[in-house]
Design an enzyme around this catalytic site. Structure first.
Site, PDB file in Angstrom:
ATOM      1  CB  SER A  34      -0.938   0.009   1.210  1.00 21.54           C
ATOM      2  OG  SER A  34      -0.211  -0.134   2.419  1.00 21.54           O
ATOM      3  CG  ASP A 351      -3.893   5.703   6.704  1.00 15.52           C
ATOM      4  OD1 ASP A 351      -2.709   5.466   7.057  1.00 15.52           O
ATOM      5  OD2 ASP A 351      -4.423   5.129   5.737  1.00 15.52           O
ATOM      6  CG  HIS A 354      -1.024   3.909   4.323  1.00 16.75           C
ATOM      7  ND1 HIS A 354      -2.276   3.494   4.748  1.00 16.75           N
ATOM      8  CD2 HIS A 354      -0.443   2.830   3.763  1.00 16.75           C
ATOM      9  CE1 HIS A 354      -2.441   2.214   4.450  1.00 16.75           C
ATOM     10  NE2 HIS A 354      -1.341   1.787   3.854  1.00 16.75           N
TER      11      HIS A 354
END
Length: 384
Positions: A34, A351, A354
């Protein structure tokens, strides 16, 4: 200003390469999780997606599936190379671009079982399968000179990889879903990952990759998802950071072995764990630059106004809390459609897991310019 000057150089070199009309490398191929996913998971049956606001709030194309407020490391590298952002590989339906693709997939890892409890994702094996299809079926139609011309194209291309954190956070430390920690000691698990990764890189080499940059696993013990769940002293959960240190400590040796044994190859370690950790512990040393040229903006560490001819420095201020409102008290993904903090690029985390565009710009710029982070640097690698 520390690393601020490095990112300024990224934008400057991007401007020069665009002005000259010649990219510094013919293509950029991206693999990972991610931290590098630019939208592949949008098209997969998984809860691990970022194709909704507030993700992409500062990105020119909006909420594309990037787990950040703006650009990721591969985006900054593409800008440096003078290439378009590599599109998500599984979004391509007609003609494969010769300038590269992004195969990264959120929640997945080096091991095929990692992250699968969240839904479908592309493990590194899956990503290399897709790259093999690109090399064998999609790219050949673009090269009238045949396999030799395609091989030369791939040999000059840049391959960037960032993967492994999920093998810890969504596997080894996920005691209710995996028994990996019962089967392997921390040191043995790190070696297991490195052995698997070595085999995967050998396969990439067999498909034509020659210039490969592999980023270390970052300081997972400093993420809000860790610090808000586990008791700890100081700013980070150092026990979790030590787990990934076993992997990072032996990564360079593995990559050097590949470089010495695989013909015409250069495998570069992105020595980014300490850089990310230092930015978290000493945030005032790091920041963001925007400077204008003609009608565009590029990223670095100060704000330059062409009209006022002034420079304003904006540094990192918050390296503990997520910028967006997340599920589970700041430990997870952003809650859809809620406004983020008013100053995302003064935060390190967007977040619970990340990073913000500012943090990614530091990690990209340092690898491009600083030999203590990437040796050779990306600037040197494109000339080799």
């Amino acid at each position: 200003m520390g690393f601020t000057l490095f990112v300024f150089s990224v934008g400057l070199l991007h401007f020069i390469s665009l002005a000259c009309g010649a990219p510094l490398a013919p293509a950029l191929f991206v693999f990972g999780d991610s931290l590098f996913d630019s939208g592949n998971n949008n098209l997969l049956p998984t809860v691990s997606k970022a194709n909704f606001k507030p993700y992409g709030v500062d990105f020119v194309r909006g909420d594309t599936g990037r787990f950040s407020n703006g650009r990721l490391v591969p985006d900054f590298i593409a800008e440096f190379l003078g290439l378009p952002y590599p599109p998500p590989s599984i979004s391509i339906r007609i003609s494969t671009p010769v300038t590269g693709l992004n195969y990264a997939s959120a929640s997945c890892g080096i091991l095929p079982e990692t992250g699968q409890f969240l839904g479908k994702c592309l493990s590194l094996d899956d990503q290399i399968d897709l790259f093999q299809h690109t090399v064998k079926s999609s790219l050949p139609k673009h090269f009238k000179g045949g396999p030799k011309e395609q091989s030369e194209h791939l040999s000059k291309s840049i391959f960037v990889v960032c993967i492994g954190s999920n093998d810890y956070m969504s596997n080894y430390l996920k005691l209710n879903a995996y028994d990996t920690s019962k089967l392997y000691s921390p040191q043995a698990f790190a070696q297991h990952l490195l052995d698997k990764l070595s085999a995967q890189f050998r396969r990439l080499h067999s498909l034509g990759a020659r210039k490969v940059v592999m980023y270390e696993i970052g300081p997972i013990g400093c993420t809000p998802s860790m610090t808000r769940k586990k008791k700890h002293s100081g700013k980070c959960v150092e026990e979790s950071n030590q787990l990934v240190a076993y992997f990072n400590d032996d990564l360079l040796g593995m990559l050097q072995n590949l470089t010495s044994t695989l013909p015409s190859s250069i495998f570069v370690r992105g020595h980014a764990h300490w850089l990310g950790y230092d930015a978290i512990i000493n945030p005032s040393k790091y920041g963001r630059v925007l400077f204008s040229y003609f009608h565009g903006w590029l990223t670095g560490s100060v704000i330059f106004s062409a009209k006022k001819r002034s420079v304003v420095y904006t540094g990192l201020l918050d390296t503990s809390n997520p910028c967006c409102k997340t599920w589970a008290n700041g430990t997870s993904a952003c809650i859809p459609e809620l406004k983020p903090c008013p100053n995302p690029n003064q935060h390190y985390f967007f977040d619970g897991y990340h990073l913000t565009e500012t943090a990614y710009s530091v990690l990209a710029g340092a690898c491009i310019n600083d030999r203590s982070v990437c040796s050779p640097t990306l600037r040197e690698l494109v000339q080799m």
